[in-house]
Design a protein around this motif. Structure first.
Motif, PDB file in Angstrom:
ATOM      1  N   LEU A  14       0.831  -1.210   0.000  1.00  0.00           N
ATOM      2  CA  LEU A  14       0.000   0.000   0.000  1.00  0.00           C
ATOM      3  C   LEU A  14       0.865   1.258   0.000  1.00  0.00           C
ATOM      4  N   LYS A  15       1.964   1.217   0.725  1.00  0.00           N
ATOM      5  CA  LYS A  15       2.880   2.363   0.764  1.00  0.00           C
ATOM      6  C   LYS A  15       3.444   2.654  -0.628  1.00  0.00           C
ATOM      7  N   LEU A  16       3.826   1.595  -1.343  1.00  0.00           N
ATOM      8  CA  LEU A  16       4.333   1.757  -2.705  1.00  0.00           C
ATOM      9  C   LEU A  16       3.274   2.380  -3.604  1.00  0.00           C
ATOM     10  N   LEU A  17       2.056   1.892  -3.483  1.00  0.00           N
ATOM     11  CA  LEU A  17       0.945   2.407  -4.280  1.00  0.00           C
ATOM     12  C   LEU A  17       0.679   3.883  -3.973  1.00  0.00           C
ATOM     13  N   LEU A  18       0.679   4.233  -2.705  1.00  0.00           N
ATOM     14  CA  LEU A  18       0.409   5.620  -2.310  1.00  0.00           C
ATOM     15  C   LEU A  18       1.551   6.562  -2.672  1.00  0.00           C
ATOM     16  N   PRO A  55       0.999  -2.263 -10.974  1.00  0.00           N
ATOM     17  CA  PRO A  55       0.906  -3.727 -11.015  1.00  0.00           C
ATOM     18  C   PRO A  55       1.811  -4.424  -9.992  1.00  0.00           C
ATOM     19  N   VAL A  56       2.971  -3.845  -9.716  1.00  0.00           N
ATOM     20  CA  VAL A  56       3.872  -4.446  -8.732  1.00  0.00           C
ATOM     21  C   VAL A  56       3.219  -4.415  -7.347  1.00  0.00           C
ATOM     22  N   ALA A  57       2.677  -3.257  -6.978  1.00  0.00           N
ATOM     23  CA  ALA A  57       2.032  -3.131  -5.665  1.00  0.00           C
ATOM     24  C   ALA A  57       0.802  -4.024  -5.560  1.00  0.00           C
ATOM     25  N   LEU A  58       0.011  -4.097  -6.617  1.00  0.00           N
ATOM     26  CA  LEU A  58      -1.172  -4.953  -6.586  1.00  0.00           C
ATOM     27  C   LEU A  58      -0.786  -6.428  -6.480  1.00  0.00           C
ATOM     28  N   PHE A  59       0.281  -6.820  -7.166  1.00  0.00           N
ATOM     29  CA  PHE A  59       0.749  -8.200  -7.065  1.00  0.00           C
ATOM     30  C   PHE A  59       1.154  -8.521  -5.631  1.00  0.00           C
ATOM     31  N   HIS A  60       1.944  -7.627  -5.018  1.00  0.00           N
ATOM     32  CA  HIS A  60       2.382  -7.856  -3.642  1.00  0.00           C
ATOM     33  C   HIS A  60       1.212  -7.800  -2.660  1.00  0.00           C
ATOM     34  N   LEU A  61       0.232  -6.976  -2.964  1.00  0.00           N
ATOM     35  CA  LEU A  61      -0.916  -6.833  -2.081  1.00  0.00           C
ATOM     36  C   LEU A  61      -1.797  -8.079  -2.079  1.00  0.00           C
ATOM     37  N   PHE A  62      -2.018  -8.668  -3.248  1.00  0.00           N
ATOM     38  CA  PHE A  62      -2.941  -9.789  -3.361  1.00  0.00           C
ATOM     39  C   PHE A  62      -2.261 -11.164  -3.390  1.00  0.00           C
ATOM     40  N   ASP A  63      -0.944 -11.206  -3.377  1.00  0.00           N
ATOM     41  CA  ASP A  63      -0.233 -12.482  -3.356  1.00  0.00           C
ATOM     42  C   ASP A  63      -0.228 -12.998  -1.926  1.00  0.00           C
ATOM     43  N   VAL A 134      22.848 -18.864  -1.227  1.00  0.00           N
ATOM     44  CA  VAL A 134      21.469 -18.780  -0.752  1.00  0.00           C
ATOM     45  C   VAL A 134      21.318 -17.476   0.023  1.00  0.00           C
ATOM     46  N   ASN A 135      20.460 -16.604  -0.476  1.00  0.00           N
ATOM     47  CA  ASN A 135      20.207 -15.310   0.146  1.00  0.00           C
ATOM     48  C   ASN A 135      18.701 -15.123   0.255  1.00  0.00           C
ATOM     49  N   LEU A 136      18.236 -14.861   1.455  1.00  0.00           N
ATOM     50  CA  LEU A 136      16.811 -14.643   1.673  1.00  0.00           C
ATOM     51  C   LEU A 136      16.547 -13.148   1.712  1.00  0.00           C
ATOM     52  N   SER A 137      15.734 -12.663   0.803  1.00  0.00           N
ATOM     53  CA  SER A 137      15.369 -11.253   0.783  1.00  0.00           C
ATOM     54  C   SER A 137      14.245 -11.023   1.782  1.00  0.00           C
ATOM     55  N   LEU A 138      14.471 -10.091   2.695  1.00  0.00           N
ATOM     56  CA  LEU A 138      13.482  -9.792   3.719  1.00  0.00           C
ATOM     57  C   LEU A 138      12.775  -8.462   3.474  1.00  0.00           C
ATOM     58  N   GLY A 139      13.025  -7.840   2.336  1.00  0.00           N
ATOM     59  CA  GLY A 139      12.513  -6.504   2.058  1.00  0.00           C
ATOM     60  C   GLY A 139      11.007  -6.380   2.032  1.00  0.00           C
ATOM     61  N   GLN A 140      10.278  -7.396   1.614  1.00  0.00           N
ATOM     62  CA  GLN A 140       8.829  -7.313   1.512  1.00  0.00           C
ATOM     63  C   GLN A 140       8.102  -7.823   2.755  1.00  0.00           C
ATOM     64  N   LEU A 141       8.861  -8.242   3.772  1.00  0.00           N
ATOM     65  CA  LEU A 141       8.255  -8.761   4.996  1.00  0.00           C
ATOM     66  C   LEU A 141       8.108  -7.670   6.042  1.00  0.00           C
ATOM     67  N   LYS A 142       7.223  -7.915   7.019  1.00  0.00           N
ATOM     68  CA  LYS A 142       7.077  -6.986   8.136  1.00  0.00           C
ATOM     69  C   LYS A 142       8.364  -6.964   8.940  1.00  0.00           C
ATOM     70  N   LYS A 143       8.645  -5.817   9.571  1.00  0.00           N
ATOM     71  CA  LYS A 143       9.886  -5.667  10.338  1.00  0.00           C
ATOM     72  C   LYS A 143       9.968  -6.693  11.469  1.00  0.00           C
ATOM     73  N   SER A 144       8.861  -6.972  12.143  1.00  0.00           N
ATOM     74  CA  SER A 144       8.873  -7.956  13.226  1.00  0.00           C
ATOM     75  C   SER A 144       9.184  -9.356  12.683  1.00  0.00           C
ATOM     76  N   ASP A 145       8.678  -9.655  11.482  1.00  0.00           N
ATOM     77  CA  ASP A 145       8.982 -10.954  10.855  1.00  0.00           C
ATOM     78  C   ASP A 145      10.446 -11.051  10.464  1.00  0.00           C
ATOM     79  N   GLN A 146      11.040  -9.945  10.024  1.00  0.00           N
ATOM     80  CA  GLN A 146      12.448  -9.952   9.645  1.00  0.00           C
ATOM     81  C   GLN A 146      13.320 -10.341  10.826  1.00  0.00           C
ATOM     82  N   GLU A 147      13.044  -9.749  11.989  1.00  0.00           N
ATOM     83  CA  GLU A 147      13.828 -10.046  13.185  1.00  0.00           C
ATOM     84  C   GLU A 147      13.584 -11.478  13.659  1.00  0.00           C
ATOM     85  N   LYS A 148      12.341 -11.931  13.552  1.00  0.00           N
ATOM     86  CA  LYS A 148      11.992 -13.285  13.965  1.00  0.00           C
ATOM     87  C   LYS A 148      12.694 -14.323  13.082  1.00  0.00           C
TER      88      LYS A 148
END
Length: 171
Positions: A14-18, A55-63, A134-148
């Motif tokens: 939503l932030k990307l869209l706005l 389209p990128v934001a909508l994909f991330h929003l509804f995926d 092997v690299n896990l991208s955490l950019g699209q996850l919530k901050k609390s999930d990244q730390e977890k």
């Protein structure tokens, strides 16, 4: 078997869209009204560039598929790899921050590296930039999930296989 699933953050989509919306609106206004606040070619370029955010934001929003799955056997990242990485193959893990984007880099046993599928040139580029195979991208996850996720990976890779289930239950 216990599985912890981590999903993309709807708030970030939503932030990307706005954030893209004012640029799209201004470009459209300039094209339609011939306001000449910027050259016409630049208005079209701006519209196309920022319009890609929709389209990128909508994909991330509804995926609603999980991006990262962690269980007693290993870790699976849907965005990067098609197979689960077993904990027995993981030797080390560390966090890397590149321009505000967080990654978890997983160091694998040398015998397991040839088994990974993927573009060899991209793997070499990744190594040159200080990453791993092997690299896990955490950019699209919530901050609390990244730390977890970071905490889970560090603790599960070093844990006794019989204690992994309890670690996952505690979290």
């Amino acid at each position: 078997m216990i599985e912890l699933k981590f999903y993309k953050s709807s708030l970030k989509a939503l932030k990307l869209l706005l954030l893209a919306s004012p640029f799209i609106a201004f470009s459209l206004f300039d094209i339609v009204n011939h306001a000449n606040t910027m050259p016409l070619w630049f208005a079209w370029f701006s519209l196309c560039f920022f319009g890609l955010a929709i389209p990128v934001a909508l994909f991330h929003l509804f995926d609603r598929r999980p991006q990262i799955i962690i269980n007693e056997l290993g870790i699976f990242d849907r965005m990067a790899y098609k197979e689960m990485v077993n904990w027995e193959l993981v030797q080390d893990a560390y966090r890397a921050d590149i321009h505000g984007q967080k990654f978890i880099c997983i160091v694998l046993d040398e015998k397991a590296i040839p088994l990974l599928k993927g573009n060899k040139n991209l793997k070499n580029l990744s190594k040159a930039m200080g990453f791993q195979e092997v690299n896990l991208s955490l950019g699209q996850l919530k901050k609390s999930d990244q730390e977890k996720i970071e905490w889970l990976i560090i603790n599960l890779m070093n844990a006794d296989p019989l204690k992994r289930k309890q670690l996952m239950l505690d979290n």
